[in-house]
Scaffold this motif. Structure first.
Motif, short mmCIF file in Angstrom:
data_model
loop_
_atom_site.label_atom_id
_atom_site.label_comp_id
_atom_site.label_asym_id
_atom_site.label_seq_id
_atom_site.Cartn_x
_atom_site.Cartn_y
_atom_site.Cartn_z
N GLU A 42 13.72 -10.22 1.47
CA GLU A 42 12.95 -11.47 0.93
C GLU A 42 13.50 -11.66 -0.56
O GLU A 42 13.26 -10.67 -1.36
CB GLU A 42 11.66 -10.94 2.05
N THR A 43 13.00 -13.10 -0.36
CA THR A 43 13.08 -13.88 -2.20
C THR A 43 12.29 -14.54 -1.69
O THR A 43 11.83 -15.20 -0.66
CB THR A 43 14.79 -13.98 -2.19
N SER A 44 11.99 -15.25 -3.19
CA SER A 44 11.81 -17.01 -3.17
C SER A 44 13.28 -17.90 -3.20
O SER A 44 13.94 -17.76 -4.16
CB SER A 44 10.97 -16.91 -4.75
N ASP A 45 12.47 -18.95 -2.87
CA ASP A 45 13.67 -20.10 -2.73
C ASP A 45 13.29 -21.20 -3.89
O ASP A 45 12.41 -20.50 -5.29
CB ASP A 45 13.66 -20.77 -1.87
N SER A 48 9.62 -22.19 -4.69
CA SER A 48 8.50 -20.76 -4.93
C SER A 48 8.19 -20.80 -3.38
O SER A 48 6.64 -19.99 -3.38
CB SER A 48 7.02 -21.28 -6.04
N CYS A 49 9.13 -20.74 -2.19
CA CYS A 49 8.38 -19.94 -1.39
C CYS A 49 9.05 -18.57 -0.86
O CYS A 49 10.52 -18.54 -1.11
CB CYS A 49 9.00 -21.37 0.01
N GLU A 50 8.22 -17.99 -0.44
CA GLU A 50 8.41 -16.77 0.67
C GLU A 50 9.71 -16.73 1.44
O GLU A 50 9.54 -17.04 2.61
CB GLU A 50 7.88 -15.94 0.75
N GLN A 51 10.95 -16.63 1.35
CA GLN A 51 12.47 -16.28 2.55
C GLN A 51 12.39 -15.08 2.94
O GLN A 51 13.07 -14.56 1.80
CB GLN A 51 12.89 -17.17 2.09
N TYR A 73 13.14 -16.94 7.77
CA TYR A 73 11.56 -17.16 7.72
C TYR A 73 10.41 -16.81 6.56
O TYR A 73 10.78 -16.08 5.93
CB TYR A 73 11.94 -15.71 9.10
N ALA A 74 10.05 -18.09 6.34
CA ALA A 74 8.90 -18.74 5.65
C ALA A 74 7.88 -17.27 5.71
O ALA A 74 6.93 -17.92 6.72
CB ALA A 74 9.42 -20.21 5.36
N THR A 75 7.43 -17.23 4.44
CA THR A 75 5.78 -16.74 4.91
C THR A 75 4.84 -16.94 3.56
O THR A 75 5.84 -17.16 2.20
CB THR A 75 5.97 -15.03 5.37
N ALA A 464 23.47 -18.22 -0.27
CA ALA A 464 23.63 -19.06 0.57
C ALA A 464 22.78 -20.35 0.63
O ALA A 464 22.40 -21.34 0.34
CB ALA A 464 24.54 -19.13 1.78
N LEU A 465 21.22 -19.19 0.17
CA LEU A 465 19.97 -20.34 -0.03
C LEU A 465 19.79 -20.65 -1.38
O LEU A 465 19.64 -22.02 -1.49
CB LEU A 465 19.64 -19.21 0.11
N ARG A 466 20.38 -20.33 -2.46
CA ARG A 466 20.56 -21.25 -3.72
C ARG A 466 21.55 -21.84 -3.76
O ARG A 466 20.75 -22.88 -4.58
CB ARG A 466 20.81 -20.20 -4.89
#
Length: 523
Positions: A42-45, A48-51, A73-75, A464-466
Motif C-alpha cells: 500500500e501507498t498514498s496517492d 493522500s488516499c491510501e491505495q 483498492y482505496a481504504t 504507474a499510480l504516480r
C-alpha cells in the motif's frame, strides 16, 4: 469496459494455466484445482488516499511464474482487520477461491506481517496453507540497514554525504557553479551527484559511487564556497563545517567501505526483482551473498584483521594521501592502532551483514519451501519430510508422489538429466507424456513456482499510480483509476492485441444516443 475485459482474461488465465488435471481418472479439475498467491502493498496517492495494490502470482503454461496486477483498492484504514476484509472481498469479486490461496507476499509491516494479529496471521488462521513470505527485497534492505547501524561512523558518513549533496543542489547558483567546476575535470565530467535514496538502502550505491568519483571536485568546491565573500555568513559556515568533515579520513574510509558492501548486494537485489524468479533461486543467491560477506569478515580470533581489510585500509590510505586528507586517527578512548581500528570496522560491517542474512532468511515458511524443492530435486530426502509436506498442502497423494518420484529419478538417470526444477519445466513443456505420467509431481512443481519471492510487482504498480493520478487528475474516481491502471500496466499483454474497431463498436453500441449519432445499430 477494457479494464473488466483485462481482469476477466487474467482470471481465466489463472484458472486455465495453473490448473491440475487428474489424467488417471480422466476428470478435468480445471475449475477447482488451480493455485495462486497474492502480493499486497500500500501507498498514498497524490490526494493522500491510501491505495492498496493487489497482484496475483500463478504458474503459466510454460511453467514460469507470472505476476499480474489486478487493481488498486482505496481504504481509509490500514489496520489488519480492514486489509483482511479488503483482500477477501477483492478475491471473491475476481472469482478466485480463497481456498486455493497458497502464498502471501508482504513487505514486513506490522499490520500485514504481525504474528499475533497481522494480515498474514488472520489469513493463515482461516486458510493454513496460505503461508506468509516476507519480501526478499525488503529483507535484503533490512540486512544492509543492520550492517550500516553497526558503527556510528557509518551513519555519520551517510549523513554527511547527504548534507553535502543537498547543500550543492539546493541552490541553482551553487549547482551551476559545481557543474562548471566538474566540466573542467575531464576524468569526472558528466558525473551527476545525487542524494541518498530515502527508502531503498541498496539503491544508495549510485549516490556513493558518484560522490567518491567526484570527491576531489567536491573538496575544491566546498573550499571555494567557504572562501567566497559574496556568500552569506551562514552559507560559508556550513561549507566550512562540511569541508572539515570531508577532509577527515574516517569519512572517506567509511564511504569506501559502504561502496564495497553496496556493490556486493546490488546485483543480488536486482536479480531477485525478476517476475519469474522462484523462492529457491532467491535463497541460492542470498546464500552466495552470505558466504561472500562471511569470507570478507573472516579473521583470526586474536587479530581483527584479514588480507581484505588490510588491503582496503591501505588503498584508502593511498587515495587519501593523494586527496590531502587528514591522516587516519582513532576516536578518543580507543586503545588500538589506526590500522587495527579501521580493519575492525571492515570486518565488523561484513560480519554483521552476514549474521543478519542468517537471521532474517530463516523463517518457517522458507523451510517449507525448501522442503518442497527437495521433494522435486533430492532423491535422498527422507520419506518423513515428503509426508510432512504432502499432509500440509494436501494437493497430492503421499503414496502417489513417492511412486512418481521414483519414476522421475529413473527417467533422469536413463536420459542423463540433472534432477532439478528447470529439468522438470523442460520436460513438462515439451512432452505431454510426462504430464500424464507424473500428475502429482506436476502439481508440486506448480505449487513451488507459485510461492511468492518478492512484492516488486506491487511496488512497480506504484510507479504507474504516480503517472496516472497526478496533481491535475487528482479527483478522478477509483473506477477510472483502476481501468487506466489495468490498461497501462497490461498494455503489452492485452491492450496492443485489442481490435480497435471492435472496441469502438462495442463502446458505441452501449447507449442509444451513441448508436444514433454514429449510425450503428444493435448487433
Amino acid at each position: 469496459m477494457m479494464g473488466n475485459k483485462i481482469l476477466r482474461k487474467i482470471v481465466a488465465t489463472v484458472k486455465s494455466e495453473s490448473k491440475g488435471i487428474n489424467y488417471f481418472s480422466h476428470q478435468s479439475t480445471a475449475a477447482d484445482s488451480y493455485v495462486y498467491s497474492i502480493l499486497v502493498d500500500e501507498t498514498s496517492d497524490i490526494s493522500s488516499c491510501e491505495q492498496v495494490s493487489i497482484c496475483i502470482r500463478y504458474c503459466n503454461s510454460q511453467f514460469q511464474s507470472q505476476e499480474d496486477f489486478v487493481g488498486f483498492y482505496a481504504t481509509s484504514k490500514t489496520d489488519s482487520f480492514t486489509l483482511y476484509n479488503l483482500v477477501k472481498d477483492s478475491l471473491l469479486r475476481l472469482g478466485l477461491s480463497i481456498d486455493k490461496l497458497r502464498g502471501q507476499g508482504y513487505d514486513g509491516g506490522a499490520n500485514v506481517a504481525g504474528k499475533i494479529s497481522g494480515l498474514q496471521k488472520r489469513l493463515s488462521d482461516d486458510y493454513p496453507r496460505a503461508l506468509y513470505f516476507h519480501c526478499a527485497g525488503h529483507n535484503l534492505n533490512l540486512v544492509v540497514q543492520d550492517a550500516c547501524q553497526m558503527s556510528p561512523v557509518i551513519g555519520d558518513a551517510m549523513s554527511c554525504l547527504n548534507k553535502v549533496v543537498v547543500y550543492i543542489r539546493d541552490s541553482p547558483k551553487r549547482w551551476d557553479s559545481f557543474n562548471t567546476l566538474l566540466a573542467s575535470h575531464e576524468e569526472v565530467s558528466g558525473c551527476n551527484i545525487r542524494p541518498l535514496c530515502a527508502t531503498r538502502w541498496v539503491l544508495k550505491l549510485q549516490s556513493v559511487d558518484a560522490f567518491l568519483h567526484t570527491y576531489e571536485v567536491i573538496l575544491d568546491f566546498m573550499q571555494t564556497a567557504h572562501s567566497e565573500k559574496s556568500n552569506s555568513a551562514s552559507m560559508r559556515s556550513t561549507a566550512f563545517s562540511l569541508l572539515r568533515k570531508l577532509e577527515d579520513f574516517t569519512l572517506y574510509f567509511s564511504l569506501r567501505l559502504l561502496q564495497v558492501l553496496f556493490k556486493a548486494v546490488d546485483p543480488v537485489h536486482r536479480n531477485i526483482q525478476s517476475k519469474t524468479i522462484t523462492i529457491g533461486e532467491v535463497l541460492t543467491q542470498v546464500s552466495s551473498l552470505a558466504n561472500f560477506l562471511a569470507s570478507n569478515a573472516s579473521f583470526i580470533a586474536s587479530n581483527a584483521k584479514n588480507d581484505d581489510s588490510v588491503a582496503h585500509f591501505t588503498s584508502c590510505k593511498e587515495f587519501a594521501s593523494k586527496l590531502h586528507l587528514n591522516f587516519a586517527c582513532v576516536p578518543r578512548g580507543v586503545r588500538v592502532s589506526a590500522e587495527d581500528y579501521f580493519c575492525g570496522l571492515y570486518t565488523g560491517l561484513f560480519q554483521t551483514a552476514s549474521e543478519s542474512i542468517l537471521i532474517r532468511f530463516q523463517a518457517k515458511s522458507l523451510q517449507m519451501a525448501e522442503n518442497l524443492r527437495r521433494v522435486l530435486e533430492d532423491e535422498s530426502i527422507e520419506d518423513g519430510i515428503i509426508k510432512t509436506v504432502s499432509e500440509f498442502y494436501d494437493d497430492w497423494n503421499y503414496i502417489d508422489i513417492l511412486r512418481e518420484r521414483r519414476q522421475w529419478f529413473n527417467i533422469c538417470r536413463h536420459e542423463g538429466l540433472q534432477p532439478s526444477i528447470n529439468s522438470l519445466r523442460t520436460q513438462f513443456k515439451s512432452e505431454l507424456t510426462y504430464k500424464l505420467l507424473l500428475p502429482n509431481i506436476r502439481s508440486a512443481l506448480t505449487l513451488y513456482i507459485v510461492i511468492p519471492a518478492t512484492t516488486c510487482e506491487a511496488e512497480r504498480s506504484f510507479s504507474a499510480l504516480r503517472r496516472l493520478k497526478t496533481y491535475l487528475r487528482s479527483t478522478q474516481t477509483q473506477v477510472r483509476l483502476n481501468n487506466l491502471a489495468l490498461m497501462h500496466i497490461h498494455r503489452d499483454d492485452f491492450i496492443k492485441k485489442v481490435d480497435l474497431d471492435d472496441a469502438m463498436n462495442e463502446f458505441i453500441d452501449r447507449t442509444t444516443t451513441r448508436r444514433n449519432k454514429f449510425g450503428i445499430g444493435n448487433k
